[in-house]
Design an enzyme around this catalytic site. Structure first.
Site, PDB file in Angstrom:
ATOM      1  N   ARG A 109       0.853  -1.325   0.037  1.00 22.67           N
ATOM      2  CA  ARG A 109      -0.124  -0.046   0.006  1.00 22.67           C
ATOM      3  C   ARG A 109       1.066   1.344   0.068  1.00 22.67           C
ATOM      4  O   ARG A 109       1.767   1.426   1.028  1.00 22.67           O
ATOM      5  CB  ARG A 109      -0.877  -0.103   1.283  1.00 22.67           C
ATOM      6  CG  ARG A 109      -1.476   1.248   1.492  1.00 22.67           C
ATOM      7  CD  ARG A 109      -2.578   1.499   2.623  1.00 22.67           C
ATOM      8  NE  ARG A 109      -3.922   0.644   1.907  1.00 22.67           N
ATOM      9  CZ  ARG A 109      -5.118   0.765   2.637  1.00 22.67           C
ATOM     10  NH1 ARG A 109      -5.129   1.545   3.485  1.00 22.67           N
ATOM     11  NH2 ARG A 109      -6.064   0.159   2.220  1.00 22.67           N
ATOM     12  N   HIS A 136      -7.481   0.735  -6.143  1.00 23.17           N
ATOM     13  CA  HIS A 136      -7.742  -0.040  -4.924  1.00 23.17           C
ATOM     14  C   HIS A 136      -8.505  -1.260  -5.386  1.00 23.17           C
ATOM     15  O   HIS A 136      -9.752  -1.558  -5.033  1.00 23.17           O
ATOM     16  CB  HIS A 136      -8.342   0.799  -3.957  1.00 23.17           C
ATOM     17  CG  HIS A 136      -8.528   0.313  -2.729  1.00 23.17           C
ATOM     18  ND1 HIS A 136      -7.679  -1.089  -2.201  1.00 23.17           N
ATOM     19  CD2 HIS A 136      -9.114   0.521  -1.364  1.00 23.17           C
ATOM     20  CE1 HIS A 136      -7.785  -1.121  -0.933  1.00 23.17           C
ATOM     21  NE2 HIS A 136      -8.832  -0.243  -0.383  1.00 23.17           N
ATOM     22  N   GLN A 139     -10.246  -3.696  -2.812  1.00 24.36           N
ATOM     23  CA  GLN A 139     -11.570  -3.472  -2.385  1.00 24.36           C
ATOM     24  C   GLN A 139     -12.781  -3.506  -3.392  1.00 24.36           C
ATOM     25  O   GLN A 139     -13.636  -3.874  -2.981  1.00 24.36           O
ATOM     26  CB  GLN A 139     -11.395  -1.747  -1.686  1.00 24.36           C
ATOM     27  CG  GLN A 139     -12.750  -1.366  -1.276  1.00 24.36           C
ATOM     28  CD  GLN A 139     -13.015  -1.683   0.170  1.00 24.36           C
ATOM     29  OE1 GLN A 139     -12.012  -1.716   0.732  1.00 24.36           O
ATOM     30  NE2 GLN A 139     -14.165  -2.339   0.114  1.00 24.36           N
ATOM     31  N   ASP A 227     -17.359   7.674  -1.054  1.00 24.31           N
ATOM     32  CA  ASP A 227     -16.144   7.470  -0.331  1.00 24.31           C
ATOM     33  C   ASP A 227     -15.674   8.635   0.331  1.00 24.31           C
ATOM     34  O   ASP A 227     -16.231   9.683  -0.064  1.00 24.31           O
ATOM     35  CB  ASP A 227     -14.842   6.946  -1.359  1.00 24.31           C
ATOM     36  CG  ASP A 227     -13.374   6.623  -0.613  1.00 24.31           C
ATOM     37  OD1 ASP A 227     -13.456   6.628   0.549  1.00 24.31           O
ATOM     38  OD2 ASP A 227     -12.522   6.395  -1.166  1.00 24.31           O
ATOM     39  N   CYS A 267     -16.370   1.867   1.492  1.00 19.88           N
ATOM     40  CA  CYS A 267     -15.112   1.047   1.773  1.00 19.88           C
ATOM     41  C   CYS A 267     -14.610   1.136   3.113  1.00 19.88           C
ATOM     42  O   CYS A 267     -13.992   0.391   3.582  1.00 19.88           O
ATOM     43  CB  CYS A 267     -13.945   1.212   0.790  1.00 19.88           C
ATOM     44  SG  CYS A 267     -13.188   2.808   0.701  1.00 19.88           S
ATOM     45  N   ARG A 295     -13.422  -8.184   2.448  1.00 18.85           N
ATOM     46  CA  ARG A 295     -11.987  -8.134   2.198  1.00 18.85           C
ATOM     47  C   ARG A 295     -11.401  -9.419   2.702  1.00 18.85           C
ATOM     48  O   ARG A 295     -10.613  -9.763   1.759  1.00 18.85           O
ATOM     49  CB  ARG A 295     -11.590  -6.732   3.056  1.00 18.85           C
ATOM     50  CG  ARG A 295     -12.330  -5.644   2.520  1.00 18.85           C
ATOM     51  CD  ARG A 295     -11.615  -5.024   1.201  1.00 18.85           C
ATOM     52  NE  ARG A 295     -10.251  -5.109   0.960  1.00 18.85           N
ATOM     53  CZ  ARG A 295      -9.445  -4.147   1.428  1.00 18.85           C
ATOM     54  NH1 ARG A 295      -9.837  -3.093   1.949  1.00 18.85           N
ATOM     55  NH2 ARG A 295      -8.151  -4.233   1.033  1.00 18.85           N
TER      56      ARG A 295
HETATM   57  N1   CP Z   1     -11.175  -0.022   2.998  1.00 21.36           N
HETATM   58  C1   CP Z   1      -9.916   0.016   3.324  1.00 21.36           C
HETATM   59  O1   CP Z   1      -8.726  -0.204   2.436  1.00 21.36           O
HETATM   60  O2   CP Z   1      -9.706   0.249   4.584  1.00 21.36           O
HETATM   61  P1   CP Z   1      -8.177   0.516   5.278  1.00 21.36           P
HETATM   62  O3   CP Z   1      -7.671   1.683   4.653  1.00 21.36           O
HETATM   63  O4   CP Z   1      -8.546   0.426   6.752  1.00 21.36           O
HETATM   64  O5   CP Z   1      -7.196  -0.819   4.833  1.00 21.36           O
HETATM   65  N1  NVA Z   2      -9.824   6.862  -1.331  1.00 18.05           N
HETATM   66  C1  NVA Z   2      -9.594   6.427   0.231  1.00 18.05           C
HETATM   67  C2  NVA Z   2      -9.709   4.942   0.395  1.00 18.05           C
HETATM   68  C3  NVA Z   2      -9.252   4.526   1.709  1.00 18.05           C
HETATM   69  C4  NVA Z   2      -9.548   2.840   1.840  1.00 18.05           C
HETATM   70  C5  NVA Z   2      -8.009   6.762   0.276  1.00 18.05           C
HETATM   71  O1  NVA Z   2      -7.323   6.625  -0.677  1.00 18.05           O
HETATM   72  O2  NVA Z   2      -7.695   7.223   1.412  1.00 18.05           O
END
Ligand code: CP
Ligand code: NVA
Length: 312
Positions: A109, A136, A139, A227, A267, A295
């Protein structure tokens, strides 16, 4: 120096939705569904390890990969920039080559999507995108699993995306083209999704429409989703974005314009009173806790396929 290409390596990565063919994606969803209902007890990761590189925060992604790897018989190892030399400037390519000598898969990530591509170029093991600024995909597969859990086959359904044209929106666009559902995005001007994702979907003949009016987007939708207005790394834009997105809140009135059986997805993490009202996310149409649970199941299916050589 030999930089292996994706084509000449014996393993696969999951960097974006289209890395699995549509047929493999549906097979992956079916495998995840078996895991969800408790009909899968195999241990394809026995003796195998996953390295998890987190350059951004996470609750769901970290826990679902970690617990999922253990449930499949393997181990998972959390690495943050404070702990690993990448945080002190060790090249991504060197990190990839070293980790390839210890573990059997890397989940990452991070911010720049290009860093994930570079990691995958140098790694001799599967690399999984656990979120970048661009996409993502894990997700979105969990979200599709959730839609199928509640509404049946995603093909032919209509999904309404309300708000920022961010990493989530981009992966929804890719999934719509790939899996055959309609997508209506309502984003304020200046916050459109990535042009290349939109252009690719258009070239595939996908039923994807970019709109400005959230009410138009949710009309006849089976799924309404949104989101945060400021993603990780955009915290300093919070105030400016709150103004830009003020008319893009998913509230009860907007939900009522979707189909009566419509489900609400997010998400998470969510900001009640910003992108969604509490009555919607905590209301009867919300399936966000199933979505979060999924997930775990989809990540297990991805790891089983990529690291455990489970055929799809
Ligand atoms: N939705 C998601 O990716 O959550 P986290 O940021 O907690 O991993
Ligand atoms: N769009 C958000 C998703 C978090 C899971 C971010 O990138 O922070």
């Amino acid at each position: 120096m030999h930089v292996p290409s994706g084509a000449d390596r014996p393993h696969r990565d999951f960097l974006n939705i289209a890395d699995f063919s549509p047929a493999d994606t549906f097979a992956l969803l079916a495998l995840a569904e078996r895991m969800r209902v408790g009909a899968y007890a195999d241990k394809p990761l026995a003796g195998k390890a996953l390295a998890m590189l987190f350059m951004k925060s996470s609750t769901r992604t970290r826990m679902s990969f970690e617990v999922g790897a253990i449930q499949l018989g393997g181990t998972a190892h959390f690495l943050s920039p404070r702990d690993v030399q990448i945080g002190r400037g060790e090249p991504i390519g060197d990190t990839a080559r070293v980790l390839s000598r210890y573990v059997h898969g890397i989940m990452i990530r991070t911010f720049a999507h290009q860093d994930v591509i570079e990691l995958a170029q140098y790694a001799d093991i599967p690399v999984i995108n656990g979120l970048t600024d661009l996409s993502h995909p894990c997700q979105i597969l969990a979200d599709v699993l959730t839609v199928q859990q509640h509404l049946g086959d995603i093909r032919g359904k209509t999904v309404a995306w309300i708000g920022d044209g961010n990493n989530m929106a981009n992966s929804w666009i890719e999934a719509a083209a790939h899996l055959g559902f309609a997508l209506r995005l309502a984003c304020p001007a200046g916050y459109d999704p990535d042009e290349q994702f939109l252009a690719h979907a258009a070239s595939q003949g996908a039923n994807v429409q970019l709109l400005r009016d959230p009410r138009e987007a949710v009309a006849n939708a089976d799924v309404v989703t949104t989101d945060v207005w400021a993603s990780m790394g955009q915290e300093e834009e919070q105030a400016k974005r709150a103004l830009a997105f003020a008319l893009y809140q998913v509230d009860g009135d907007l939900m009522a314009r979707a189909r009566s059986h419509a489900i609400f997805l997010h998400c998470l993490p969510a900001h009640r009173g910003e992108e969604v009202t509490a009555d919607v996310i905590d209301g009867p149409q919300s399936v966000v806790w199933d979505e979060a649970e999924n997930r775990l199941h989809i990540q297990k299916a991805i790891m089983a396929a990529l690291m455990g050589n489970v055929p799809l």
